[in-house]
Design a protein around this motif. Structure first.
Motif, PDB file in Angstrom:
ATOM      1  N   LEU A 100       0.820  -1.210   0.000  1.00 32.71           N
ATOM      2  CA  LEU A 100       0.000   0.000   0.000  1.00 32.71           C
ATOM      3  C   LEU A 100       0.857   1.266   0.000  1.00 32.71           C
ATOM      4  O   LEU A 100       0.562   2.220  -0.728  1.00 32.71           O
ATOM      5  N   VAL A 101       1.927   1.296   0.794  1.00 38.05           N
ATOM      6  CA  VAL A 101       2.765   2.498   0.881  1.00 38.05           C
ATOM      7  C   VAL A 101       3.406   2.807  -0.466  1.00 38.05           C
ATOM      8  O   VAL A 101       3.405   3.949  -0.942  1.00 38.05           O
ATOM      9  N   ASP A 102       3.952   1.774  -1.117  1.00 36.29           N
ATOM     10  CA  ASP A 102       4.580   1.985  -2.428  1.00 36.29           C
ATOM     11  C   ASP A 102       3.552   2.424  -3.460  1.00 36.29           C
ATOM     12  O   ASP A 102       3.811   3.329  -4.263  1.00 36.29           O
ATOM     13  N   PHE A 103       2.386   1.781  -3.450  1.00 37.29           N
ATOM     14  CA  PHE A 103       1.359   2.109  -4.438  1.00 37.29           C
ATOM     15  C   PHE A 103       0.822   3.517  -4.235  1.00 37.29           C
ATOM     16  O   PHE A 103       0.695   4.290  -5.188  1.00 37.29           O
ATOM     17  N   ALA A 104       0.509   3.863  -2.968  1.00 33.42           N
ATOM     18  CA  ALA A 104      -0.142   5.134  -2.689  1.00 33.42           C
ATOM     19  C   ALA A 104       0.809   6.319  -2.805  1.00 33.42           C
ATOM     20  O   ALA A 104       0.477   7.338  -3.423  1.00 33.42           O
ATOM     21  N   PHE A 105       2.011   6.198  -2.215  1.00 35.60           N
ATOM     22  CA  PHE A 105       2.914   7.348  -2.120  1.00 35.60           C
ATOM     23  C   PHE A 105       3.906   7.439  -3.278  1.00 35.60           C
ATOM     24  O   PHE A 105       4.169   8.523  -3.787  1.00 35.60           O
ATOM     25  N   LYS A 106       4.470   6.308  -3.683  1.00 33.54           N
ATOM     26  CA  LYS A 106       5.520   6.345  -4.698  1.00 33.54           C
ATOM     27  C   LYS A 106       4.971   6.317  -6.124  1.00 33.54           C
ATOM     28  O   LYS A 106       5.632   6.800  -7.049  1.00 33.54           O
ATOM     29  N   THR A 107       3.785   5.767  -6.306  1.00 31.20           N
ATOM     30  CA  THR A 107       3.256   5.607  -7.662  1.00 31.20           C
ATOM     31  C   THR A 107       2.057   6.503  -7.932  1.00 31.20           C
ATOM     32  O   THR A 107       2.053   7.297  -8.876  1.00 31.20           O
ATOM     33  N   THR A 108       1.026   6.400  -7.093  1.00 31.75           N
ATOM     34  CA  THR A 108      -0.217   7.130  -7.367  1.00 31.75           C
ATOM     35  C   THR A 108      -0.117   8.611  -7.034  1.00 31.75           C
ATOM     36  O   THR A 108      -0.621   9.458  -7.783  1.00 31.75           O
ATOM     37  N   LEU A 109       0.517   8.954  -5.903  1.00 33.89           N
ATOM     38  CA  LEU A 109       0.560  10.350  -5.457  1.00 33.89           C
ATOM     39  C   LEU A 109       1.232  11.292  -6.463  1.00 33.89           C
ATOM     40  O   LEU A 109       0.688  12.365  -6.739  1.00 33.89           O
ATOM     41  N   PRO A 110       2.396  10.953  -7.044  1.00 32.76           N
ATOM     42  CA  PRO A 110       2.982  11.859  -8.042  1.00 32.76           C
ATOM     43  C   PRO A 110       2.064  12.096  -9.244  1.00 32.76           C
ATOM     44  O   PRO A 110       1.983  13.216  -9.760  1.00 32.76           O
ATOM     45  N   ILE A 111       1.365  11.040  -9.663  1.00 32.86           N
ATOM     46  CA  ILE A 111       0.432  11.188 -10.784  1.00 32.86           C
ATOM     47  C   ILE A 111      -0.722  12.099 -10.386  1.00 32.86           C
ATOM     48  O   ILE A 111      -1.157  12.975 -11.157  1.00 32.86           O
ATOM     49  N   SER A 112      -1.224  11.943  -9.162  1.00 33.25           N
ATOM     50  CA  SER A 112      -2.336  12.772  -8.674  1.00 33.25           C
ATOM     51  C   SER A 112      -1.930  14.240  -8.601  1.00 33.25           C
ATOM     52  O   SER A 112      -2.696  15.128  -9.011  1.00 33.25           O
ATOM     53  N   ILE A 113      -0.732  14.510  -8.087  1.00 34.19           N
ATOM     54  CA  ILE A 113      -0.277  15.899  -7.955  1.00 34.19           C
ATOM     55  C   ILE A 113      -0.126  16.547  -9.322  1.00 34.19           C
ATOM     56  O   ILE A 113      -0.534  17.705  -9.535  1.00 34.19           O
ATOM     57  N   ALA A 114       0.445  15.819 -10.278  1.00 32.68           N
ATOM     58  CA  ALA A 114       0.582  16.357 -11.637  1.00 32.68           C
ATOM     59  C   ALA A 114      -0.781  16.673 -12.239  1.00 32.68           C
ATOM     60  O   ALA A 114      -0.970  17.727 -12.871  1.00 32.68           O
ATOM     61  N   ALA A 115      -1.748  15.778 -12.036  1.00 37.52           N
ATOM     62  CA  ALA A 115      -3.090  15.994 -12.577  1.00 37.52           C
ATOM     63  C   ALA A 115      -3.764  17.200 -11.930  1.00 37.52           C
ATOM     64  O   ALA A 115      -4.413  18.006 -12.612  1.00 37.52           O
ATOM     65  N   ILE A 116      -3.615  17.348 -10.614  1.00 39.64           N
ATOM     66  CA  ILE A 116      -4.235  18.477  -9.906  1.00 39.64           C
ATOM     67  C   ILE A 116      -3.663  19.802 -10.390  1.00 39.64           C
ATOM     68  O   ILE A 116      -4.401  20.772 -10.613  1.00 39.64           O
ATOM     69  N   LEU A 117      -2.343  19.883 -10.571  1.00 36.61           N
ATOM     70  CA  LEU A 117      -1.723  21.119 -11.050  1.00 36.61           C
ATOM     71  C   LEU A 117      -2.230  21.491 -12.440  1.00 36.61           C
ATOM     72  O   LEU A 117      -2.554  22.658 -12.709  1.00 36.61           O
ATOM     73  N   CYS A 118      -2.320  20.506 -13.311  1.00 34.29           N
ATOM     74  CA  CYS A 118      -2.804  20.777 -14.672  1.00 34.29           C
ATOM     75  C   CYS A 118      -4.296  21.116 -14.673  1.00 34.29           C
ATOM     76  O   CYS A 118      -4.748  21.971 -15.455  1.00 34.29           O
ATOM     77  N   MET A 119      -5.074  20.475 -13.806  1.00 31.43           N
ATOM     78  CA  MET A 119      -6.495  20.797 -13.706  1.00 31.43           C
ATOM     79  C   MET A 119      -6.704  22.216 -13.187  1.00 31.43           C
ATOM     80  O   MET A 119      -7.638  22.908 -13.590  1.00 31.43           O
ATOM     81  N   ALA A 120      -5.823  22.673 -12.286  1.00 33.13           N
ATOM     82  CA  ALA A 120      -5.918  24.033 -11.768  1.00 33.13           C
ATOM     83  C   ALA A 120      -5.736  25.048 -12.895  1.00 33.13           C
ATOM     84  O   ALA A 120      -6.485  26.029 -13.005  1.00 33.13           O
ATOM     85  N   VAL A 121      -4.737  24.797 -13.742  1.00 32.20           N
ATOM     86  CA  VAL A 121      -4.515  25.690 -14.896  1.00 32.20           C
ATOM     87  C   VAL A 121      -5.721  25.660 -15.825  1.00 32.20           C
ATOM     88  O   VAL A 121      -6.175  26.703 -16.322  1.00 32.20           O
ATOM     89  N   ALA A 122      -6.262  24.456 -16.069  1.00 33.37           N
ATOM     90  CA  ALA A 122      -7.433  24.332 -16.938  1.00 33.37           C
ATOM     91  C   ALA A 122      -8.632  25.061 -16.349  1.00 33.37           C
ATOM     92  O   ALA A 122      -9.400  25.709 -17.077  1.00 33.37           O
ATOM     93  N   HIS A 123      -8.828  24.956 -15.039  1.00 33.28           N
ATOM     94  CA  HIS A 123      -9.915  25.687 -14.383  1.00 33.28           C
ATOM     95  C   HIS A 123      -9.782  27.188 -14.633  1.00 33.28           C
ATOM     96  O   HIS A 123     -10.770  27.871 -14.932  1.00 33.28           O
ATOM     97  N   PHE A 124      -8.569  27.718 -14.496  1.00 33.93           N
ATOM     98  CA  PHE A 124      -8.341  29.156 -14.655  1.00 33.93           C
ATOM     99  C   PHE A 124      -8.837  29.631 -16.030  1.00 33.93           C
ATOM    100  O   PHE A 124      -9.624  30.581 -16.125  1.00 33.93           O
TER     101      PHE A 124
END
Length: 451
Positions: free
Chosen positions: A189-213
């Motif tokens: 769970l730690v590897d999946f959540a923090f090392k794999t999924t979290l970086p993808i989530s952060i990248a998506a959130i940053l790009c979605m923020a720009v798209a929202h603007f």
């Protein structure tokens, strides 16, 4: 195939009549009951496996409506009503006006309300770590951040989109679907959540923020909607300055009573504490019980209005989603996914597309993901593909698709509280969500090995 066609035809009909201006609650209820009737005629069970049948399929339909009325009116519905009542109470006592009065001066130094909107979006995304329910987070944000955003110059549609979209990307490493996805990916769970999924989530959130603007600004200009910041001179509240803290006490309560800093409390319990605290402060301020009770009556009327506009719409959306499930729409989609050929990238895209479609039509992120995730270990073994490569984008797609569904709980609740159409909320979230989906697919391709 017949089940897919029936589900799509009814879903298209429901969408058509909602667009034509018919009551969304009525159209969804009729569409859901029609699907349940078709399911009964096809010999399928109408009720979920956890519910006892009445003996007649015709009365099973009414029984399911009763189950939804009790569950959504008693838990999720009560939470929504409490939050709406709390928001009405904050307006009545002048606390919301004081927030705007104090915040407007420093916020005027920022020329664009859309920059403030993006800041609110990041705050809302962080709140998803404390509130796991997408609908619960949406209504909490509508009761706290929404009035502030609107009063500092953000349009109602844009503000509603910000409240509806934080749960579109998963940040919480301990949510139930992340735990299930880690198991399907055969990773700790730690590897999946923090090392794999979290970086993808952060990248998506940053790009979605720009798209929202850019997307919200474009839609506001296209509609000609002009929403100016409320002039401080127009605010005549007599509330003390410290009242500006009161509208945000539910957020503070959720963060404090999360099981780490204090006992873990349900959000309704937190709201009861917040309203009681406010009533005590009001009594100390006026020393007039009659005035305090009058304010609480306003909160109760806000709760009643929420039942009419939001909770019944949630019940109708639930009936429609159950109809799609019982008629065999979800199982039809699973069969379609299994029929596609080889190729890791192709299978990943197929699973993402089908999961998105299922989430959009049923209004649920968990239901299609829980149904499809069972396929992953088998498909990965057959195709010699890394299961994490398939499950990560599918996990995100289920939540992104929910945010594009006009019948999902979070969209319905936010639209009802904002007094706009669910389709308007979906239009407002559409481009940011699609940007997020593209980023998730690209990031998965770059960061997660296919084999």
């Amino acid at each position: 195939m017949l089940e897919l066609i029936i589900g799509l035809v009814v879903a298209i009909g429901v969408g058509r009549y909602i667009i034509k201006g018919y009551s969304a609650t009525g159209v969804l209820m009729v569409g859901g009951i029609l699907l349940l009737i078709i399911s009964a005629l096809m010999g399928k069970s109408v009720l979920p496996s956890s519910a006892a049948a009445t003996g007649w399929r015709a009365t099973d339909i009414a029984e399911y409506v009763k189950i939804l009325l009790m569950s959504r009116g008693g838990d999720l519905g009560m939470m929504i009503m409490m939050l709406c009542g709390f928001a009405a109470y904050m307006t009545y006592i002048g606390a919301n006006d004081m927030v705007v009065k104090l915040a407007s001066r420093p916020l005027r130094m920022i020329n664009s309300p859309y920059i403030l909107m993006i800041a609110a979006y990041f705050v809302a995304c962080l709140m998803s770590l404390a509130v796991s329910s997408a609908t619960g987070l949406g209504v909490l944000l509508m009761a706290t951040l929404f009035p502030l955003m609107v009063n500092v110059g953000i349009s109602r549609g844009a503000a509603a989109a910000i409240c509806a979209s934080p749960a579109a990307i998963i940040l919480s490493p301990t949510s139930g679907d992340v735990v299930l996805a880690a198991k399907a990916a055969e990773m700790p769970l730690v590897d999946f959540a923090f090392k794999t999924t979290l970086p993808i989530s952060i990248a998506a959130i940053l790009c979605m923020a720009v798209a929202h603007f850019f997307w919200q600004r474009y839609l506001d200009r296209k509609s000609g909607e002009k929403h100016e910041m409320l002039d401080v001179a127009d605010i005549t509240t007599t509330a003390p300055r410290f009242y500006a803290i009161l509208p945000f006490t539910p957020i503070l309560g959720v963060l404090i009573f999360d099981g780490k800093w204090g006992p873990e409390l349900h959000i309704i319990t937190v709201l009861v504490i917040c309203m009681t605290l406010t009533a005590v402060i009001e009594f100390i301020r006026y020393f007039d019980a009659k005035k305090v009770f009058a304010g609480l009556e306003v909160a109760y009327r806000g709760m009643a209005d929420a039942f009419t506009t939001v909770v019944m719409l949630l019940v109708a959306a639930g009936v429609f989603a159950q109809g799609l499930s019982t008629v065999g729409f979800i199982s039809g989609l699973i069969g379609t996914a299994q029929s596609f050929g080889s190729g890791a990238m192709v299978m990943m895209l197929v699973l993402v597309l089908i999961t998105m479609l299922a989430a959009m039509t049923t209004g649920s992120g968990n239901a299609p993901f829980y149904a499809f995730v069972e396929l992953i270990p088998k498909l990965a073994a057959q195709m010699n593909v890394n299961p994490g490569y398939l499950v990560i984008p599918m996990l995100q797609a289920s939540n992104l698709g929910r945010t594009l569904s006009p019948v999902s709980g979070v969209v319905v609740a936010v639209a009802g509280m904002a007094k706009i159409s669910p389709l308007e909320v979906v239009k407002r979230t559409s481009v940011p969500v699609l940007v997020g989906l593209v980023v998730v697919i690209i990031a998965t391709k770059l960061l997660v090995p296919a084999h």
